[in-house]
Design a protein around this motif. Structure first.
Motif, PDB file in Angstrom:
ATOM      1  N   GLY A   1      55.116  94.293 -38.193  1.00 11.38           N
ATOM      2  CA  GLY A   1      54.669  93.542 -39.378  1.00 11.38           C
ATOM      3  C   GLY A   1      55.766  93.181 -40.355  1.00 11.38           C
ATOM      4  O   GLY A   1      55.501  92.665 -41.433  1.00 11.38           O
TER       5      GLY A   1
ATOM      6  N   ASN B   1      51.301  96.230 -47.670  1.00  7.17           N
ATOM      7  CA  ASN B   1      51.304  96.269 -46.217  1.00  7.17           C
ATOM      8  C   ASN B   1      49.979  95.693 -45.707  1.00  7.17           C
ATOM      9  O   ASN B   1      48.939  96.338 -45.783  1.00  7.17           O
ATOM     10  CB  ASN B   1      51.488  97.732 -45.778  1.00  7.17           C
ATOM     11  CG  ASN B   1      51.599  97.883 -44.285  1.00  7.17           C
ATOM     12  OD1 ASN B   1      50.751  97.394 -43.552  1.00  7.17           O
ATOM     13  ND2 ASN B   1      52.633  98.555 -43.829  1.00  7.17           N
ATOM     14  N   ARG B   2      50.064  94.453 -45.186  1.00  9.29           N
ATOM     15  CA  ARG B   2      48.860  93.680 -44.883  1.00  9.29           C
ATOM     16  C   ARG B   2      47.909  94.400 -43.924  1.00  9.29           C
ATOM     17  O   ARG B   2      46.715  94.517 -44.182  1.00  9.29           O
ATOM     18  CB  ARG B   2      49.306  92.337 -44.285  1.00  9.29           C
ATOM     19  CG  ARG B   2      48.251  91.282 -44.321  1.00  9.29           C
ATOM     20  CD  ARG B   2      48.879  89.940 -44.025  1.00  9.29           C
ATOM     21  NE  ARG B   2      48.172  89.284 -42.953  1.00  9.29           N
ATOM     22  CZ  ARG B   2      48.645  88.240 -42.280  1.00  9.29           C
ATOM     23  NH1 ARG B   2      49.847  87.756 -42.545  1.00  9.29           N
ATOM     24  NH2 ARG B   2      47.936  87.683 -41.335  1.00  9.29           N
ATOM     25  N   LYS B   3      48.490  94.890 -42.825  1.00  8.25           N
ATOM     26  CA  LYS B   3      47.654  95.488 -41.785  1.00  8.25           C
ATOM     27  C   LYS B   3      46.924  96.740 -42.289  1.00  8.25           C
ATOM     28  O   LYS B   3      45.770  96.963 -41.985  1.00  8.25           O
ATOM     29  CB  LYS B   3      48.543  95.853 -40.597  1.00  8.25           C
ATOM     30  CG  LYS B   3      47.912  95.469 -39.275  1.00  8.25           C
ATOM     31  CD  LYS B   3      48.934  95.618 -38.180  1.00  8.25           C
ATOM     32  CE  LYS B   3      48.311  95.538 -36.814  1.00  8.25           C
ATOM     33  NZ  LYS B   3      49.313  95.735 -35.775  1.00  8.25           N
ATOM     34  N   ARG B   4      47.640  97.554 -43.060  1.00 11.90           N
ATOM     35  CA  ARG B   4      47.037  98.808 -43.498  1.00 11.90           C
ATOM     36  C   ARG B   4      45.998  98.591 -44.606  1.00 11.90           C
ATOM     37  O   ARG B   4      45.219  99.473 -44.920  1.00 11.90           O
ATOM     38  CB  ARG B   4      48.113  99.769 -44.020  1.00 11.90           C
ATOM     39  CG  ARG B   4      49.037 100.243 -42.938  1.00 11.90           C
ATOM     40  CD  ARG B   4      49.897 101.403 -43.433  1.00 11.90           C
ATOM     41  NE  ARG B   4      50.963 101.718 -42.502  1.00 11.90           N
ATOM     42  CZ  ARG B   4      51.700 102.804 -42.560  1.00 11.90           C
ATOM     43  NH1 ARG B   4      51.494 103.701 -43.486  1.00 11.90           N
ATOM     44  NH2 ARG B   4      52.663 103.015 -41.687  1.00 11.90           N
TER      45      ARG B   4
ATOM     46  N   GLU C   1      44.052  95.480 -45.007  1.00 10.05           N
ATOM     47  CA  GLU C   1      43.110  94.381 -44.811  1.00 10.05           C
ATOM     48  C   GLU C   1      41.627  94.760 -44.951  1.00 10.05           C
ATOM     49  O   GLU C   1      40.919  94.215 -45.796  1.00 10.05           O
ATOM     50  CB  GLU C   1      43.357  93.752 -43.443  1.00 10.05           C
ATOM     51  CG  GLU C   1      43.182  92.256 -43.465  1.00 10.05           C
ATOM     52  CD  GLU C   1      44.040  91.586 -42.400  1.00 10.05           C
ATOM     53  OE1 GLU C   1      44.251  92.171 -41.318  1.00 10.05           O
ATOM     54  OE2 GLU C   1      44.494  90.451 -42.662  1.00 10.05           O
TER      55      GLU C   1
ATOM     56  N   VAL D   1      52.163  91.079 -39.850  1.00 12.05           N
ATOM     57  CA  VAL D   1      51.602  91.259 -38.504  1.00 12.05           C
ATOM     58  C   VAL D   1      52.730  91.182 -37.459  1.00 12.05           C
ATOM     59  O   VAL D   1      52.949  92.120 -36.694  1.00 12.05           O
ATOM     60  CB  VAL D   1      50.513  90.193 -38.203  1.00 12.05           C
ATOM     61  CG1 VAL D   1      49.984  90.364 -36.787  1.00 12.05           C
ATOM     62  CG2 VAL D   1      49.365  90.305 -39.208  1.00 12.05           C
TER      63      VAL D   1
ATOM     64  N   THR E   1      57.329  99.810 -44.191  1.00 15.49           N
ATOM     65  CA  THR E   1      56.846  98.450 -43.918  1.00 15.49           C
ATOM     66  C   THR E   1      57.952  97.526 -43.432  1.00 15.49           C
ATOM     67  O   THR E   1      57.790  96.819 -42.439  1.00 15.49           O
ATOM     68  CB  THR E   1      56.181  97.853 -45.168  1.00 15.49           C
ATOM     69  OG1 THR E   1      55.239  98.796 -45.651  1.00 15.49           O
ATOM     70  CG2 THR E   1      55.481  96.557 -44.852  1.00 15.49           C
TER      71      THR E   1
END
Ligand SMILES: Cc1ncc(COP(=O)(O)O)c(C=O)c1O
Length: 472
Positions: free
Chosen positions: A434, A158-161, A163, A439, A225
């Motif tokens: 996302g 999960n990119r946002k969580r 980064e 995103v 996600t």
């Protein structure tokens, strides 16, 4: 709705909340599918909080079991004692998980992330015990979520969580995840072909790891996600077969999907029922205690337990490993008696009220089938691109353009707007962003308790429809 003075005005309080940008009502009571705030506003819990509550709020027999345990014995440390409640509940859970976990063992934790950490370490130790000392990498998938702690974050996609924490985590290979609504392969065969291609990515990643792959962790159904995405036919079977062939442990993360949520005791049963394809380690939390106490569980199959226990405890059938005889891991609160008592009472409730059947969306007359039908009716809305899921776990994906499947601009936060509009109408949903690329992409997770009545489902769906229209 009226506003609580505490929650509407104070964005900053002694509690470090999830967000300083929005107010939170103060919840004070729960019963069945409803939660009440301090101002007496009632909310229908259409997302089971975050796919946690499965048996309904305020079930007296669960709090009675917890009180009873607390009166008898509130806590002992697992380095000094076991408890009857933990021993009995472990056996009940292994039985609930079915034949593939006969002779296995359960490690109790306080939730999903702790369980994932435990499973990662258990996979590593298993490989050490059997002499595969190089194997330490746990492979996983993009667009997955396995928890908030750094180890769990490392295997999440999960990119946002992830980064900002990336410099702090040890990264292993992530492979692609089949997502049929936005299939990258243009399949015409219900995604059987793309499933095989995604599975082939796992084999390539294992080979690229050059003998260092210890395990592969996956959510049988993508939870937060992607929003209740089910795997294409044949995919998980192919993944399981690849793991077997390469000596890589198959770790099913059923934190969200376990304990009946999908209409089976565990979601893997939809796809991996047969012994050779069953997971070696199965993780569950959320519905395990339905939220009545912090509780997670890691179920290890006999093969894994034998390798660690060795000759020390009945692992003699498993030569040539001697087994170190101790799992090098522990939390102060693992197998906490009050949490375990809550879990046992919840499992009894699931079984006595036949809630796994109630959750089955393919069986007639169930809450699951009513939920499926009601949510499917939202497909006629312009903003609804996809409705997907199983049992009591559904995702509603929003699009700005139905034809092109173009998402809304992320800064619009469309799912957040829908969530807010729902809340104003007394309905709780779980908005996420996302799904397209980490995103962009908006969806809601819908996961009510399995005790929800069909009139409540219809009312909730009506409110949701209105909230979507209002948010455009
Ligand atoms: C599949 C999955 N694994 C792990 C976790 C982490 O669980 P917890 O939030 O209880 O630590 C979650 C939470 O949503 C989850 O959905």
């Amino acid at each position: 709705m009226t506003k609580s003075p505490l929650t509407s005005q104070d964005l900053r309080t002694p509690v470090l909340r999830r967000s300083f940008r929005k107010p939170y009502p103060a919840a004070v009571r729960g019963e069945g599918v409803y939660v009440w705030d301090a101002d007496g506003n009632r909310y229908l819990d259409f997302s089971g909080s975050a796919a946690v509550n499965f048996i309904g709020h305020g079930v007296r027999e669960i709090s009675d079991a917890m009180v009873e345990q607390a009166r008898q014995l509130e806590f002992v440390h697992t380095s000094q004692f076991t408890t009857p409640a933990a021993e009995e509940f472990a056996q009940e859970l292994l039985d609930f998980a079915g034949d593939n976990f006969r002779g296995g063992a359960v490690y109790f934790t306080c939730g999903g992330s702790e369980s994932v950490e435990t499973a990662l370490k258990l996979a590593r130790q298993y490989q050490m015990e059997i002499g595969q000392t190089k194997r330490h990498r746990v492979l996983s998938r993009n667009q997955s979520y396995h928890g908030a702690t750094l180890g769990a974050l490392a295997v999440s996609g999960n990119r946002k969580r992830r980064e900002i924490y990336l410099p702090m985590v040890r990264e292993f290979e992530h492979i692609g995840m089949p997502y049929c609504y936005r299939c990258a392969f243009d399949c015409t065969d219900s995604c059987y072909n793309c499933g095989q291609q995604y599975a082939a990515e796992l084999e390539q990643a294992i080979e690229a790891a050059k003998g260092e792959a210890a395990g592969f962790i996956f959510e049988p159904m993508s939870g937060a996600t992607l929003g209740a995405v089910t795997p294409p036919p044949g995919y998980l079977q192919a993944v399981a077969e690849i793991c077997r062939r390469h000596g890589v442990l198959l770790i099913a993360d059923e934190v969200m999907t376990g304990m009946g949520r999908t209409g089976r005791n565990f979601a893997v049963e939809h796809w991996l029922g047969v012994p050779n394809a069953a997971p070696d380690i199965l993780i569950t939390a959320k519905g395990l205690s339905s939220g009545y106490a912090p509780l997670g569980a890691v179920m290890a199959s006999k093969k894994v337990v034998d390798a660690v226990a060795g000759g020390a405890a009945g692992g003699q059938e498993c030569p040539p490993y001697t087994g170190s005889g101790a799992f090098l891991h522990g939390f102060t609160y693992n197998a906490h008696p009050i949490s375990v008592a809550a879990g046992r009472a919840v499992l009894r409730r699931i079984q006595s009220s036949n809630l796994v059947h109630a959750a089955d969306s393919d069986a007639e007359g169930t809450a699951g089938s009513a939920l499926k039908k009601a949510l499917e009716s939202l497909r006629d809305l312009d903003a609804v691109g996809d409705v997907r899921g199983l049992g009591m776990l559904w995702g509603v994906e929003f699009v700005a353009d139905k034809k092109t499947k173009a998402p809304f601009p992320p800064e619009k936060n469309f799912s957040g707007l829908v969530g807010q509009a729902c809340r104003q109408r007394g309905l709780l949903v779980y908005p996420m962003q996302g799904s397209v690329d980490g995103v962009a992409g908006d969806h809601l997770l819908i996961a009510p308790p399995a005790v929800i009545a069909s009139e409540q489902i219809d009312w909730a769906t009506e409110q949701l429809r209105a909230a979507i229209n209002e948010s455009l």
